[in-house]
Design a protein around this motif. Structure first.
Motif, mmCIF file in Angstrom:
data_model
loop_
_atom_site.group_PDB
_atom_site.id
_atom_site.type_symbol
_atom_site.label_atom_id
_atom_site.label_comp_id
_atom_site.label_asym_id
_atom_site.label_seq_id
_atom_site.Cartn_x
_atom_site.Cartn_y
_atom_site.Cartn_z
ATOM 1 N N ILE A 283 0.864 -1.175 0.000
ATOM 2 C CA ILE A 283 0.000 0.000 0.000
ATOM 3 C C ILE A 283 0.902 1.226 0.000
ATOM 4 O O ILE A 283 1.898 1.275 0.714
ATOM 5 N N GLU A 284 0.513 2.218 -0.813
ATOM 6 C CA GLU A 284 1.249 3.477 -0.867
ATOM 7 C C GLU A 284 0.322 4.607 -0.455
ATOM 8 O O GLU A 284 -0.804 4.709 -0.940
ATOM 9 N N CYS A 285 0.777 5.452 0.451
ATOM 10 C CA CYS A 285 0.008 6.613 0.870
ATOM 11 C C CYS A 285 -0.055 7.601 -0.294
ATOM 12 O O CYS A 285 0.974 7.988 -0.839
ATOM 13 N N ASN A 286 -1.265 7.965 -0.683
ATOM 14 C CA ASN A 286 -1.432 8.898 -1.793
ATOM 15 C C ASN A 286 -0.901 10.293 -1.470
ATOM 16 O O ASN A 286 -0.615 11.062 -2.376
ATOM 17 N N CYS B 15 1.842 11.188 1.081
ATOM 18 C CA CYS B 15 3.286 11.302 1.325
ATOM 19 C C CYS B 15 4.130 10.274 0.582
ATOM 20 O O CYS B 15 5.344 10.392 0.526
ATOM 21 N N GLY B 16 3.490 9.233 0.032
ATOM 22 C CA GLY B 16 4.227 8.222 -0.712
ATOM 23 C C GLY B 16 4.789 7.090 0.127
ATOM 24 O O GLY B 16 5.451 6.196 -0.402
ATOM 25 N N ARG B 17 4.547 7.104 1.436
ATOM 26 C CA ARG B 17 5.039 6.020 2.307
ATOM 27 C C ARG B 17 4.493 4.694 1.801
ATOM 28 O O ARG B 17 3.339 4.587 1.402
ATOM 29 N N MET B 18 5.354 3.686 1.831
ATOM 30 C CA MET B 18 4.962 2.353 1.369
ATOM 31 C C MET B 18 4.963 1.376 2.538
ATOM 32 O O MET B 18 5.769 1.493 3.458
ATOM 33 N N ALA B 19 4.059 0.419 2.478
ATOM 34 C CA ALA B 19 4.053 -0.695 3.418
ATOM 35 C C ALA B 19 3.834 -1.963 2.599
ATOM 36 O O ALA B 19 3.064 -1.967 1.632
ATOM 37 N N TYR B 20 4.536 -3.014 2.972
ATOM 38 C CA TYR B 20 4.482 -4.264 2.231
ATOM 39 C C TYR B 20 3.912 -5.370 3.111
ATOM 40 O O TYR B 20 4.173 -5.405 4.314
ATOM 41 N N LYS B 21 3.169 -6.255 2.505
ATOM 42 C CA LYS B 21 2.598 -7.385 3.237
ATOM 43 C C LYS B 21 3.729 -8.166 3.888
ATOM 44 O O LYS B 21 4.767 -8.393 3.294
ATOM 45 N N GLY B 22 3.517 -8.559 5.133
ATOM 46 C CA GLY B 22 4.512 -9.342 5.849
ATOM 47 C C GLY B 22 5.421 -8.513 6.732
ATOM 48 O O GLY B 22 6.200 -9.059 7.491
ATOM 49 N N GLU C 152 -10.748 6.634 -5.331
ATOM 50 C CA GLU C 152 -10.275 5.732 -4.283
ATOM 51 C C GLU C 152 -8.856 6.153 -3.941
ATOM 52 O O GLU C 152 -8.066 6.454 -4.829
ATOM 53 N N PHE C 153 -8.551 6.187 -2.647
ATOM 54 C CA PHE C 153 -7.193 6.536 -2.236
ATOM 55 C C PHE C 153 -6.901 5.948 -0.869
ATOM 56 O O PHE C 153 -7.799 5.539 -0.142
ATOM 57 N N ASP C 154 -5.606 5.894 -0.550
ATOM 58 C CA ASP C 154 -5.131 5.363 0.724
ATOM 59 C C ASP C 154 -4.283 6.419 1.413
ATOM 60 O O ASP C 154 -3.516 7.131 0.761
ATOM 61 N N LEU C 155 -4.432 6.514 2.715
ATOM 62 C CA LEU C 155 -3.612 7.417 3.523
ATOM 63 C C LEU C 155 -2.972 6.632 4.651
ATOM 64 O O LEU C 155 -3.619 5.785 5.273
ATOM 65 N N CYS C 156 -1.701 6.922 4.921
ATOM 66 C CA CYS C 156 -1.079 6.338 6.106
ATOM 67 C C CYS C 156 -1.692 7.033 7.324
ATOM 68 O O CYS C 156 -2.325 8.077 7.212
ATOM 69 N N GLU C 157 -1.524 6.416 8.471
ATOM 70 C CA GLU C 157 -2.153 6.965 9.673
ATOM 71 C C GLU C 157 -1.643 8.369 9.997
ATOM 72 O O GLU C 157 -2.411 9.239 10.411
ATOM 73 N N LYS C 158 -0.357 8.619 9.772
ATOM 74 C CA LYS C 158 0.200 9.949 10.047
ATOM 75 C C LYS C 158 -0.480 11.013 9.185
ATOM 76 O O LYS C 158 -0.870 12.071 9.680
ATOM 77 N N CYS C 159 -0.643 10.745 7.886
ATOM 78 C CA CYS C 159 -1.295 11.715 6.999
ATOM 79 C C CYS C 159 -2.785 11.848 7.306
ATOM 80 O O CYS C 159 -3.337 12.950 7.235
ATOM 81 N N LEU C 160 -3.430 10.742 7.667
ATOM 82 C CA LEU C 160 -4.850 10.802 8.019
ATOM 83 C C LEU C 160 -5.058 11.679 9.250
ATOM 84 O O LEU C 160 -5.944 12.544 9.275
ATOM 85 N N LEU C 161 -4.216 11.502 10.268
ATOM 86 C CA LEU C 161 -4.362 12.301 11.483
ATOM 87 C C LEU C 161 -4.030 13.766 11.212
ATOM 88 O O LEU C 161 -4.688 14.660 11.739
ATOM 89 N N GLY C 162 -3.043 14.025 10.372
ATOM 90 C CA GLY C 162 -2.732 15.398 9.994
ATOM 91 C C GLY C 162 -3.895 16.046 9.257
ATOM 92 O O GLY C 162 -4.232 17.213 9.483
ATOM 93 N N PHE C 163 -4.546 15.274 8.386
ATOM 94 C CA PHE C 163 -5.696 15.766 7.631
ATOM 95 C C PHE C 163 -6.864 16.075 8.573
ATOM 96 O O PHE C 163 -7.418 17.170 8.543
ATOM 97 N N THR C 164 -7.203 15.143 9.432
ATOM 98 C CA THR C 164 -8.356 15.359 10.315
ATOM 99 C C THR C 164 -8.072 16.426 11.369
ATOM 100 O O THR C 164 -8.995 17.092 11.825
#
Length: 89
Positions: free
Chosen positions: A17-20, A22-29, A56-68
């Motif tokens: 998953i890539e944060c739309n 900031c671009g942070r990536m997370a990989y399964k596992g 459709e978009f994905d946000l990392c938790e840091k960007c989501l909290l900054g947004f809200t």
């Protein structure tokens, strides 16, 4: 009577998953990093310049909290539901 047979079905699986924002990536596992991303889908309605479009978009938790945190009115927070000591959500 229904006569059935077994079939193989291909499924898509999220491997990263890539944060739309900031671009942070997370990989399964990688521990629970995928759990720190949140997916959103919205459809624009009549009268919008984007009438009928769906995003459709994905946000990392840091960007989501900054947004809200930029909201004038903060989102309502709901505690997870419990039933006899077990988490339901």
């Amino acid at each position: 009577m229904q006569h059935k047979r077994k079939v193989k079905v291909e499924q898509e699986e999220t491997v990263a998953i890539e944060c739309n924002k900031c671009g942070r990536m997370a990989y399964k596992g990688e521990h629970f990093d995928l759990n720190l991303f949140h997916s959103f889908k919205t459809t624009f309605n009549y009268g919008s310049d984007h009438d009928g479009d769906s995003w459709e978009f994905d946000l990392c938790e840091k960007c989501l909290l900054g947004f809200t945190n930029s909201f004038k009115t903060k989102p309502e927070k709901h505690e997870p539901l419990r039933w006899e000591g077990e988490w339901l959500l």
